[in-house]
Design a protein around this motif. Structure first.
Motif, PDB file in Angstrom:
ATOM      1  N   MET A   1       0.845  -1.170   0.000  1.00 34.11           N
ATOM      2  CA  MET A   1       0.000   0.000   0.000  1.00 34.11           C
ATOM      3  C   MET A   1       0.893   1.236   0.000  1.00 34.11           C
ATOM      4  N   SER A   2       0.519   2.183  -0.795  1.00 30.77           N
ATOM      5  CA  SER A   2       1.348   3.377  -0.920  1.00 30.77           C
ATOM      6  C   SER A   2       0.865   4.481   0.012  1.00 30.77           C
ATOM      7  N   LEU A   3       1.771   5.356   0.319  1.00 29.57           N
ATOM      8  CA  LEU A   3       1.424   6.516   1.133  1.00 29.57           C
ATOM      9  C   LEU A   3       0.428   7.401   0.399  1.00 29.57           C
ATOM     10  N   ALA A   4       0.563   7.480  -0.918  1.00 30.37           N
ATOM     11  CA  ALA A   4      -0.370   8.299  -1.710  1.00 30.37           C
ATOM     12  C   ALA A   4      -1.796   7.777  -1.567  1.00 30.37           C
ATOM     13  N   TYR A   5      -1.993   6.452  -1.666  1.00 30.97           N
ATOM     14  CA  TYR A   5      -3.340   5.900  -1.483  1.00 30.97           C
ATOM     15  C   TYR A   5      -3.841   6.182  -0.078  1.00 30.97           C
ATOM     16  N   LEU A   6      -2.982   6.014   0.892  1.00 35.39           N
ATOM     17  CA  LEU A   6      -3.364   6.253   2.279  1.00 35.39           C
ATOM     18  C   LEU A   6      -3.915   7.663   2.449  1.00 35.39           C
ATOM     19  N   ILE A   7      -3.210   8.645   1.937  1.00 40.50           N
ATOM     20  CA  ILE A   7      -3.618  10.046   2.098  1.00 40.50           C
ATOM     21  C   ILE A   7      -4.872  10.353   1.285  1.00 40.50           C
ATOM     22  N   VAL A   8      -4.831  10.046  -0.009  1.00 41.08           N
ATOM     23  CA  VAL A   8      -5.958  10.394  -0.882  1.00 41.08           C
ATOM     24  C   VAL A   8      -7.196   9.582  -0.516  1.00 41.08           C
ATOM     25  N   GLY A   9      -7.000   8.313  -0.169  1.00 41.37           N
ATOM     26  CA  GLY A   9      -8.129   7.474   0.225  1.00 41.37           C
ATOM     27  C   GLY A   9      -8.817   7.974   1.484  1.00 41.37           C
ATOM     28  N   ILE A  10      -8.038   8.381   2.461  1.00 44.50           N
ATOM     29  CA  ILE A  10      -8.629   8.891   3.705  1.00 44.50           C
ATOM     30  C   ILE A  10      -9.311  10.235   3.461  1.00 44.50           C
ATOM     31  N   GLY A  61      -9.885  -0.898   2.962  1.00 47.26           N
ATOM     32  CA  GLY A  61      -9.039  -1.207   1.815  1.00 47.26           C
ATOM     33  C   GLY A  61      -7.584  -0.842   2.009  1.00 47.26           C
ATOM     34  N   ILE A  62      -7.295  -0.067   3.025  1.00 47.00           N
ATOM     35  CA  ILE A  62      -5.895   0.222   3.359  1.00 47.00           C
ATOM     36  C   ILE A  62      -5.188  -1.086   3.702  1.00 47.00           C
ATOM     37  N   TRP A  63      -5.892  -1.992   4.389  1.00 42.86           N
ATOM     38  CA  TRP A  63      -5.306  -3.258   4.809  1.00 42.86           C
ATOM     39  C   TRP A  63      -5.676  -4.420   3.893  1.00 42.86           C
ATOM     40  N   TRP A  64      -6.839  -4.331   3.244  1.00 40.74           N
ATOM     41  CA  TRP A  64      -7.318  -5.421   2.393  1.00 40.74           C
ATOM     42  C   TRP A  64      -7.601  -4.859   1.006  1.00 40.74           C
ATOM     43  N   ALA A  65      -6.626  -4.994   0.122  1.00 42.47           N
ATOM     44  CA  ALA A  65      -6.658  -4.370  -1.202  1.00 42.47           C
ATOM     45  C   ALA A  65      -7.907  -4.690  -2.016  1.00 42.47           C
ATOM     46  N   PRO A  66      -8.402  -5.940  -2.049  1.00 45.29           N
ATOM     47  CA  PRO A  66      -9.588  -6.204  -2.870  1.00 45.29           C
ATOM     48  C   PRO A  66     -10.799  -5.356  -2.465  1.00 45.29           C
ATOM     49  N   LEU A  67     -10.970  -5.141  -1.171  1.00 51.72           N
ATOM     50  CA  LEU A  67     -12.089  -4.305  -0.729  1.00 51.72           C
ATOM     51  C   LEU A  67     -11.852  -2.846  -1.097  1.00 51.72           C
ATOM     52  N   LEU A 103     -13.030  12.720 -10.101  1.00 54.66           N
ATOM     53  CA  LEU A 103     -11.595  12.651 -10.384  1.00 54.66           C
ATOM     54  C   LEU A 103     -10.812  12.140  -9.181  1.00 54.66           C
ATOM     55  N   LEU A 104     -11.203  12.564  -8.003  1.00 50.48           N
ATOM     56  CA  LEU A 104     -10.549  12.079  -6.787  1.00 50.48           C
ATOM     57  C   LEU A 104     -10.786  10.575  -6.614  1.00 50.48           C
ATOM     58  N   ALA A 105     -11.994  10.132  -6.906  1.00 54.40           N
ATOM     59  CA  ALA A 105     -12.308   8.706  -6.801  1.00 54.40           C
ATOM     60  C   ALA A 105     -11.505   7.890  -7.825  1.00 54.40           C
ATOM     61  N   VAL A 106     -11.369   8.417  -9.030  1.00 59.84           N
ATOM     62  CA  VAL A 106     -10.556   7.736 -10.049  1.00 59.84           C
ATOM     63  C   VAL A 106      -9.098   7.660  -9.599  1.00 59.84           C
ATOM     64  N   ALA A 107      -8.595   8.742  -9.014  1.00 56.06           N
ATOM     65  CA  ALA A 107      -7.223   8.742  -8.512  1.00 56.06           C
ATOM     66  C   ALA A 107      -7.036   7.689  -7.423  1.00 56.06           C
ATOM     67  N   VAL A 108      -8.016   7.590  -6.515  1.00 57.64           N
ATOM     68  CA  VAL A 108      -7.944   6.585  -5.446  1.00 57.64           C
ATOM     69  C   VAL A 108      -7.947   5.189  -6.052  1.00 57.64           C
ATOM     70  N   ILE A 110      -6.961   4.228  -9.062  1.00 61.33           N
ATOM     71  CA  ILE A 110      -5.674   3.980  -9.718  1.00 61.33           C
ATOM     72  C   ILE A 110      -4.574   3.716  -8.696  1.00 61.33           C
ATOM     73  N   LEU A 111      -4.534   4.537  -7.660  1.00 65.32           N
ATOM     74  CA  LEU A 111      -3.512   4.344  -6.628  1.00 65.32           C
ATOM     75  C   LEU A 111      -3.652   3.002  -5.918  1.00 65.32           C
ATOM     76  N   ARG A 112      -4.901   2.595  -5.659  1.00 64.33           N
ATOM     77  CA  ARG A 112      -5.096   1.317  -4.958  1.00 64.33           C
ATOM     78  C   ARG A 112      -4.705   0.144  -5.849  1.00 64.33           C
ATOM     79  N   VAL A 113      -5.063   0.229  -7.127  1.00 60.23           N
ATOM     80  CA  VAL A 113      -4.701  -0.855  -8.051  1.00 60.23           C
ATOM     81  C   VAL A 113      -3.184  -0.949  -8.193  1.00 60.23           C
ATOM     82  N   LEU A 114      -2.522   0.189  -8.314  1.00 59.01           N
ATOM     83  CA  LEU A 114      -1.071   0.193  -8.494  1.00 59.01           C
ATOM     84  C   LEU A 114      -0.316  -0.276  -7.250  1.00 59.01           C
ATOM     85  N   SER A 115      -0.933  -0.087  -6.094  1.00 61.08           N
ATOM     86  CA  SER A 115      -0.218  -0.461  -4.864  1.00 61.08           C
ATOM     87  C   SER A 115      -0.675  -1.805  -4.309  1.00 61.08           C
ATOM     88  N   ALA A 116      -1.558  -2.486  -5.032  1.00 56.54           N
ATOM     89  CA  ALA A 116      -2.075  -3.779  -4.538  1.00 56.54           C
ATOM     90  C   ALA A 116      -1.005  -4.862  -4.625  1.00 56.54           C
TER      91      ALA A 116
END
Length: 116
Positions: A1-10, A61-67, A103-108, A110-116
């Motif tokens: 999991m990336s820091l970017a997903y963590l920040i943008v996802g939260i 999803g921070i801990w469980w990528a599929p969710l 756009l924020l949701a799309v970014a989240v 993409i970030l989650r898929v890339l960091s899975a």
């Protein structure tokens, strides 16, 4: 999991919770805007539940990528519908807000898929 997903996802999860709260408390400005678009008041609890589910899914999803991926897809679809509703009704004042959330949701997503 990336820091970017963590920040943008939260951040997105918090924005979804704020939006859900406004729907559940029937914030007058929000009520006027959405009912003006043709959204009936009886749909507000359902829309709020979708936003809450998305927020919870993004956080878990921070801990469980599929969710996290599934939640991000759901949030993207939610905001595709929101943008479509605004554009269908020619509401160009509200459409940018929904588009930013999309756009924020799309970014989240993409970030989650890339960091899975």
């Amino acid at each position: 999991m990336s820091l970017a997903y963590l920040i943008v996802g939260i951040v997105l999860a918090l924005m979804l919770l704020v939006s859900a709260r406004a729907k559940l408390t029937r914030n007058q400005q929000l009520v006027d805007g959405l009912t003006g678009l043709g959204v009936p008041l009886k749909m507000f609890p359902f829309l709020a539940a979708c936003e809450i589910a998305g927020a919870v899914g993004l956080v878990i999803g921070i801990w469980w990528a599929p969710l996290g991926i599934a939640a991000a897809i759901g949030v993207v679809l939610y905001f595709v519908g929101a943008v479509g509703t605004h554009l269908r009704r020619s509401d160009f004042k509200g459409a940018p807000n929904a588009a930013v959330m999309l756009l924020l949701a799309v970014a989240v997503l993409i970030l989650r898929v890339l960091s899975a």
